[in-house]
Write an enzyme that holds these catalytic residues in place. Structure first.
Site, PDB file in Angstrom:
ATOM      1  N   TYR A  18       0.816  -1.215   0.000  1.00  0.00           N
ATOM      2  CA  TYR A  18       0.000   0.000   0.000  1.00  0.00           C
ATOM      3  C   TYR A  18       0.852   1.269   0.000  1.00  0.00           C
ATOM      4  O   TYR A  18       0.733   2.117   0.876  1.00  0.00           O
ATOM      5  CB  TYR A  18      -0.945   0.021   1.216  1.00  0.00           C
ATOM      6  CG  TYR A  18      -1.851  -1.176   1.269  1.00  0.00           C
ATOM      7  CD1 TYR A  18      -3.018  -1.209   0.521  1.00  0.00           C
ATOM      8  CD2 TYR A  18      -1.532  -2.281   2.049  1.00  0.00           C
ATOM      9  CE1 TYR A  18      -3.844  -2.320   0.547  1.00  0.00           C
ATOM     10  CE2 TYR A  18      -2.355  -3.391   2.070  1.00  0.00           C
ATOM     11  CZ  TYR A  18      -3.502  -3.402   1.327  1.00  0.00           C
ATOM     12  OH  TYR A  18      -4.313  -4.497   1.356  1.00  0.00           O
ATOM     13  N   TYR A 146     -11.991  -7.901   6.546  1.00  0.00           N
ATOM     14  CA  TYR A 146     -10.851  -7.922   5.638  1.00  0.00           C
ATOM     15  C   TYR A 146     -10.564  -9.369   5.276  1.00  0.00           C
ATOM     16  O   TYR A 146     -10.446 -10.222   6.150  1.00  0.00           O
ATOM     17  CB  TYR A 146      -9.602  -7.289   6.268  1.00  0.00           C
ATOM     18  CG  TYR A 146      -8.406  -7.396   5.344  1.00  0.00           C
ATOM     19  CD1 TYR A 146      -8.293  -6.547   4.250  1.00  0.00           C
ATOM     20  CD2 TYR A 146      -7.445  -8.376   5.523  1.00  0.00           C
ATOM     21  CE1 TYR A 146      -7.237  -6.670   3.365  1.00  0.00           C
ATOM     22  CE2 TYR A 146      -6.382  -8.511   4.635  1.00  0.00           C
ATOM     23  CZ  TYR A 146      -6.281  -7.655   3.559  1.00  0.00           C
ATOM     24  OH  TYR A 146      -5.232  -7.783   2.675  1.00  0.00           O
ATOM     25  N   ASP A 247     -12.954 -17.209   8.023  1.00  0.00           N
ATOM     26  CA  ASP A 247     -11.610 -16.757   7.661  1.00  0.00           C
ATOM     27  C   ASP A 247     -10.795 -16.628   8.953  1.00  0.00           C
ATOM     28  O   ASP A 247     -10.883 -15.619   9.645  1.00  0.00           O
ATOM     29  CB  ASP A 247     -11.696 -15.427   6.909  1.00  0.00           C
ATOM     30  CG  ASP A 247     -10.321 -14.897   6.507  1.00  0.00           C
ATOM     31  OD1 ASP A 247      -9.310 -15.425   7.008  1.00  0.00           O
ATOM     32  OD2 ASP A 247     -10.269 -13.938   5.709  1.00  0.00           O
TER      33      ASP A 247
END
Ligand SMILES: *Cc1c(COP(=O)(O)O)cnc(C)c1O
Length: 440
Positions: A18, A146, A247
């Site tokens: 990023y 996320y 997740d």
């Protein structure tokens, strides 16, 4: 290597996570890492609060993990997994099936967390296709989640922090409901599941699966929510014939105080993704675990599961993962995680008194100080390094998840540095926080 040249080259030619190529954030050259310390090229040692993004749970340069890699390296670094198999993959699969909740009994090895999420999504879609319900292709998820940076995974990340507007038109349109409001440990409020309940009822016919991070929402804001929410999600998925994908890429392998965060709710998903700490932070590997219902369901009518990466089940990665999982399970990890939690709870408490701080929370071996405004990463990073610790905030959270082997003194030093830096930031808001309040 000339460090200055290397840094200039890095700045001009290499992307970091990023970052901008025109105006990159500064990076620090690392010479080596050992135990809970990262050694910089100038000889300075930093106490590592990040475990390299949840992964280095045993610390760096661990003799047992090093030996596992070396032993495997002397046999073979890699062979293709199409038509071949090997002991590291078989033994790791056996260990994962043993460690994860029943009835997860089938394993797909993927290259990274994001890819494992892609695999989980494809598995859910193929399952319904094979069952004669090809219209069940969408995912239902909660905001502030996320799940990774590839396109399928991005489609289920929080639409705002996941920058959905930038990729509008190419991301599949998934179904979102508000994130859980009921915090971990707070009294359960049945109305918290209301929006999810009506969404799953409305969309069940087109939903392949629900995907979420169990109990801890990580990179979407480090939120800890009530396990009761997860319990209701499991019940509603069963009621409406929708698969549940957990997740556990960040939460897996003990980080929240349970081996897997699903255990807080006493539930088991139909599909589970693990990654990050799987290899003890040595290299990239992830795994997707599925129940027999899903695994055999996919192949009903003779179909095959349509995924098979080049480096699938890389033997080096499997060997070090097996060593890492065994090392964890043979260690007093529950006591260590609890002790880290207690240390952080005590050490971070003074942050509550600071005007720039909105909340302080700890779960398992995760400590979070939420600030009222977004942090200027560069300013925080510099202040932390000056105090001999490695802590890298994002958005409105300054957080740590240290290696489980971190001792009392290092933990205390880490917490003291966070209190000091936030106290400093409290008096220098313009330097440490982005302009404009984003609220508490
Ligand atoms: C880090 C993370 C991912 C992505 O894993 P990568 O290995 O970075 O691709 C997915 N889901 C969760 C919950 C994560 O924390």
């Amino acid at each position: 290597m000339n460090v200055r040249d290397a840094l200039r080259f890095d700045r001009e030619h290499i992307w970091h996570p990023y970052t901008s190529m025109t105006d990159p954030l500064p990076v620090l050259p690392v010479e080596s890492a050992s135990g809970c310390r990262i050694r910089l090229a100038d000889g300075q040692d930093l106490i590592d609060g990040m475990a390299s993004w949840w992964s280095a749970i045993h610390g760096y340069n661990h003799p047992v993990l090093n030996a596992a890699v070396e032993r495997q390296l002397s046999k073979m670094a890699h062979v293709m997994f199409g038509g071949l198999t090997h002991e590291p993959a078989v033994e790791l699969a056996r260990a994962l099936i043993g460690a994860t909740p029943e009835p997860l009994r089938h394993v797909f090895f993927a290259d990274s967390g994001s890819v494992s999420v892609e695999v989980a999504i494809k598995m859910a879609v193929q399952y319904w296709h094979a069952r004669g319900r090809p219209q069940k292709t969408r995912l239902l998820t909660i905001r502030r989640g996320y799940h990774g940076d590839t396109l399928g995974a991005m489609s289920v990340c929080d639409p705002v922090t996941g920058m959905h507007s930038l990729f509008a038109g190419i991301l599949p349109q998934q179904v979102f409901v508000a994130e859980p409001r009921c915090a971990f440990g707070a009294e359960w409020d049945e109305s918290d599941i209301g929006e999810f309940r009506s969404a799953i009822g409305r969309h069940a016919g087109e939903l392949a699966a629900v995907i979420l991070e169990p109990v801890v929402q990580g990179a979407g804001g480090m939120r800890f929510y009530s396990p009761h929410y997860l319990k209701r999600v499991r019940e509603l998925c069963d009621e409406h014939d929708v698969l549940l994908v957990a997740d556990e890429i960040a939460t897996g392998f003990g980080r929240t105080g349970r081996l897997f965060a699903c255990e807080h709710a006493g539930i088991s998903p139909d599909i589970m993704c693990v990654g990050k700490a799987l290899t003890g932070g040595y290299m990239t590997l992830a795994a997707v675990l599925a129940t027999g219902r899903v695994a055999y369901g996919v192949s009903e009518g003779g179909g095959v599961f349509m995924h098979g990466p080049t480096f699938m089940a890389n033997p080096l990665a499997c060997a070090v993962s097996l060593a890492s999982v065994n090392l964890l399970l043979e260690s007093p990890w529950q006591a260590r995680v609890a002790a880290i939690g207690e240390s952080l709870r005590a050490g971070l408490a003074p942050c509550r008194e600071l005007g720039c701080v909105a909340d302080v929370r700890v779960l398992g071996a995760i400590g979070v100080v939420e600030t009222k405004r977004s942090c200027v990463v560069e300013a925080f990073q510099k202040a932390f390094v000056a105090r001999g610790v490695w802590v890298r905030p994002f958005g409105r959270v300054v957080y740590v998840m240290p290696p489980y082997v971190m001792g009392k003194d290092e933990l205390a030093a880490l917490a003291t540095a966070i209190v000091d830096v936030l106290s400093l930031a409290d008096g220098a808001e313009a330097e440490f926080f982005e302009p404009g309040s984003r609220g508490g």
